[in-house]
Write a protein that holds these residues in place. Structure first.
Motif, PDB file in Angstrom:
ATOM      1  N   TYR A 123      28.650  31.531 -24.349  1.00  0.00           N
ATOM      2  CA  TYR A 123      27.457  30.720 -24.112  1.00  0.00           C
ATOM      3  C   TYR A 123      27.774  29.234 -24.008  1.00  0.00           C
ATOM      4  O   TYR A 123      26.931  28.444 -23.622  1.00  0.00           O
ATOM      5  CB  TYR A 123      26.438  30.927 -25.237  1.00  0.00           C
ATOM      6  CG  TYR A 123      25.934  32.333 -25.338  1.00  0.00           C
ATOM      7  CD1 TYR A 123      25.155  32.889 -24.335  1.00  0.00           C
ATOM      8  CD2 TYR A 123      26.237  33.115 -26.442  1.00  0.00           C
ATOM      9  CE1 TYR A 123      24.697  34.192 -24.417  1.00  0.00           C
ATOM     10  CE2 TYR A 123      25.776  34.421 -26.547  1.00  0.00           C
ATOM     11  CZ  TYR A 123      25.004  34.945 -25.532  1.00  0.00           C
ATOM     12  OH  TYR A 123      24.547  36.241 -25.620  1.00  0.00           O
ATOM     13  N   SER A 124      28.986  28.859 -24.365  1.00  0.00           N
ATOM     14  CA  SER A 124      29.361  27.452 -24.412  1.00  0.00           C
ATOM     15  C   SER A 124      29.488  26.855 -23.018  1.00  0.00           C
ATOM     16  O   SER A 124      29.967  27.494 -22.087  1.00  0.00           O
ATOM     17  CB  SER A 124      30.703  27.309 -25.139  1.00  0.00           C
ATOM     18  OG  SER A 124      31.159  25.989 -25.088  1.00  0.00           O
ATOM     19  N   GLU A 125      29.061  25.612 -22.901  1.00  0.00           N
ATOM     20  CA  GLU A 125      29.282  24.840 -21.677  1.00  0.00           C
ATOM     21  C   GLU A 125      30.497  23.943 -21.881  1.00  0.00           C
ATOM     22  O   GLU A 125      30.650  22.933 -21.228  1.00  0.00           O
ATOM     23  CB  GLU A 125      28.047  23.993 -21.361  1.00  0.00           C
ATOM     24  CG  GLU A 125      26.833  24.799 -20.969  1.00  0.00           C
ATOM     25  CD  GLU A 125      27.017  25.582 -19.681  1.00  0.00           C
ATOM     26  OE1 GLU A 125      27.849  25.184 -18.827  1.00  0.00           O
ATOM     27  OE2 GLU A 125      26.342  26.602 -19.518  1.00  0.00           O
ATOM     28  N   SER A 126      31.335  24.335 -22.809  1.00  0.00           N
ATOM     29  CA  SER A 126      32.506  23.559 -23.196  1.00  0.00           C
ATOM     30  C   SER A 126      33.440  23.337 -22.017  1.00  0.00           C
ATOM     31  O   SER A 126      33.558  24.170 -21.124  1.00  0.00           O
ATOM     32  CB  SER A 126      33.260  24.313 -24.297  1.00  0.00           C
ATOM     33  OG  SER A 126      34.515  23.744 -24.525  1.00  0.00           O
ATOM     34  N   VAL A 127      34.117  22.200 -22.058  1.00  0.00           N
ATOM     35  CA  VAL A 127      35.125  21.907 -21.053  1.00  0.00           C
ATOM     36  C   VAL A 127      36.343  22.813 -21.256  1.00  0.00           C
ATOM     37  O   VAL A 127      37.120  23.028 -20.351  1.00  0.00           O
ATOM     38  CB  VAL A 127      35.513  20.406 -21.104  1.00  0.00           C
ATOM     39  CG1 VAL A 127      36.248  20.075 -22.388  1.00  0.00           C
ATOM     40  CG2 VAL A 127      36.340  20.011 -19.911  1.00  0.00           C
ATOM     41  N   GLY A 128      36.475  23.382 -22.449  1.00  0.00           N
ATOM     42  CA  GLY A 128      37.635  24.201 -22.785  1.00  0.00           C
ATOM     43  C   GLY A 128      37.475  25.677 -22.457  1.00  0.00           C
ATOM     44  O   GLY A 128      36.430  26.138 -21.998  1.00  0.00           O
ATOM     45  N   TYR A 129      38.549  26.404 -22.725  1.00  0.00           N
ATOM     46  CA  TYR A 129      38.584  27.849 -22.498  1.00  0.00           C
ATOM     47  C   TYR A 129      37.572  28.525 -23.414  1.00  0.00           C
ATOM     48  O   TYR A 129      37.517  28.226 -24.610  1.00  0.00           O
ATOM     49  CB  TYR A 129      39.997  28.361 -22.807  1.00  0.00           C
ATOM     50  CG  TYR A 129      40.189  29.837 -22.609  1.00  0.00           C
ATOM     51  CD1 TYR A 129      40.441  30.342 -21.345  1.00  0.00           C
ATOM     52  CD2 TYR A 129      40.140  30.719 -23.678  1.00  0.00           C
ATOM     53  CE1 TYR A 129      40.637  31.705 -21.154  1.00  0.00           C
ATOM     54  CE2 TYR A 129      40.331  32.076 -23.498  1.00  0.00           C
ATOM     55  CZ  TYR A 129      40.583  32.564 -22.232  1.00  0.00           C
ATOM     56  OH  TYR A 129      40.779  33.913 -22.056  1.00  0.00           O
ATOM     57  N   HIS A 130      36.751  29.424 -22.870  1.00  0.00           N
ATOM     58  CA  HIS A 130      35.770  30.125 -23.690  1.00  0.00           C
ATOM     59  C   HIS A 130      35.461  31.529 -23.165  1.00  0.00           C
ATOM     60  O   HIS A 130      34.337  32.002 -23.229  1.00  0.00           O
ATOM     61  CB  HIS A 130      34.478  29.301 -23.848  1.00  0.00           C
ATOM     62  CG  HIS A 130      33.842  28.908 -22.560  1.00  0.00           C
ATOM     63  ND1 HIS A 130      34.150  27.727 -21.923  1.00  0.00           N
ATOM     64  CD2 HIS A 130      32.920  29.523 -21.798  1.00  0.00           C
ATOM     65  CE1 HIS A 130      33.433  27.650 -20.812  1.00  0.00           C
ATOM     66  NE2 HIS A 130      32.679  28.722 -20.723  1.00  0.00           N
ATOM     67  N   HIS A 131      36.490  32.213 -22.676  1.00  0.00           N
ATOM     68  CA  HIS A 131      36.304  33.569 -22.166  1.00  0.00           C
ATOM     69  C   HIS A 131      36.755  34.583 -23.223  1.00  0.00           C
ATOM     70  O   HIS A 131      37.931  34.665 -23.544  1.00  0.00           O
ATOM     71  CB  HIS A 131      37.085  33.780 -20.871  1.00  0.00           C
ATOM     72  CG  HIS A 131      36.696  32.817 -19.802  1.00  0.00           C
ATOM     73  ND1 HIS A 131      35.460  32.826 -19.205  1.00  0.00           N
ATOM     74  CD2 HIS A 131      37.368  31.787 -19.248  1.00  0.00           C
ATOM     75  CE1 HIS A 131      35.391  31.859 -18.318  1.00  0.00           C
ATOM     76  NE2 HIS A 131      36.533  31.209 -18.332  1.00  0.00           N
ATOM     77  N   THR A 132      35.807  35.347 -23.723  1.00  0.00           N
ATOM     78  CA  THR A 132      36.148  36.350 -24.726  1.00  0.00           C
ATOM     79  C   THR A 132      36.833  37.542 -24.059  1.00  0.00           C
ATOM     80  O   THR A 132      36.713  37.746 -22.852  1.00  0.00           O
ATOM     81  CB  THR A 132      34.888  36.834 -25.471  1.00  0.00           C
ATOM     82  OG1 THR A 132      34.001  37.433 -24.533  1.00  0.00           O
ATOM     83  CG2 THR A 132      34.193  35.687 -26.189  1.00  0.00           C
ATOM     84  N   THR A 133      37.530  38.318 -24.848  1.00  0.00           N
ATOM     85  CA  THR A 133      38.252  39.481 -24.331  1.00  0.00           C
ATOM     86  C   THR A 133      37.317  40.456 -23.631  1.00  0.00           C
ATOM     87  O   THR A 133      37.662  41.020 -22.590  1.00  0.00           O
ATOM     88  CB  THR A 133      38.987  40.199 -25.484  1.00  0.00           C
ATOM     89  OG1 THR A 133      39.784  39.238 -26.182  1.00  0.00           O
ATOM     90  CG2 THR A 133      39.891  41.294 -24.967  1.00  0.00           C
ATOM     91  N   THR A 134      36.116  40.626 -24.169  1.00  0.00           N
ATOM     92  CA  THR A 134      35.167  41.569 -23.562  1.00  0.00           C
ATOM     93  C   THR A 134      34.611  41.066 -22.232  1.00  0.00           C
ATOM     94  O   THR A 134      33.973  41.825 -21.512  1.00  0.00           O
ATOM     95  CB  THR A 134      33.990  41.863 -24.519  1.00  0.00           C
ATOM     96  OG1 THR A 134      33.383  40.632 -24.890  1.00  0.00           O
ATOM     97  CG2 THR A 134      34.458  42.605 -25.746  1.00  0.00           C
TER      98      THR A 134
END
Length: 168
Positions: A123-134
């Protein structure tokens, strides 16, 4: 040293996260509502005209502040991340991924690498990596990674993963 790693994510090559600016539209719609109240307050019953003007003023002030804060924080976070990668000031850790925990129906994940705990959400709009394994992410228990990261004020991902590399 880089030849032993495969780049998975690099914030400096991702471009600006424009979807985060959608929150600015919320602020602009609040401003628009306030302006509408100012324009059409004469159509309100006499007793409500002052309340309408007060509500319009509050709406315009709140909407303006909201839009400015959201936009500047997003621009600031993006700028900090790119600058940290380009100047080499981002912290770096490498090692085996341990203690992987998937939460919120697969939409959030946390893990540890060499004593540094990372937490992020789809749900993050973060500039960083935020892809969960699922959801197509690569972080799994036991893989060897190198992570360039930093703490960005206001970023819900702690710390923000600016660059993620896996060992070939």
């Amino acid at each position: 040293m880089t030849e032993n790693y495969q780049d998975i994510f690099d914030a400096s090559q991702q471009g600006f996260p424009w979807t985060g600016l959608l929150w600015s539209l919320v602020g602009l719609s609040i401003i628009s509502t306030g302006l509408y109240w100012v324009k059409y307050r004469e159509k309100l019953p006499v007793l409500w005209r002052e309340v309408g003007l007060l509500g319009a003023g509050a709406s315009i002030i709140f909407g303006t502040c909201f839009t400015v804060v959201v936009t500047t924080s997003l621009l600031s976070a993006h700028s900090q991340a790119i600058d940290a990668l380009q100047t080499g000031t981002a912290s770096v850790t490498e090692g085996q991924v341990i203690s992987v925990i998937t939460m919120a129906g697969g939409k959030a994940q946390s893990f540890t690498v060499s004593g540094v705990r990372f937490t992020y959400s789809e749900y993050s709009e973060s500039v960083g990596y935020h892809h969960t394994t699922t959801h197509g992410g690569v972080i799994n228990e036991g893989i060897y990674v190198r992570i360039h990261y930093m703490y960005i004020e206001g970023d819900p991902s702690e710390p923000a993963i600016l660059k993620l590399e896996t060992k070939k």
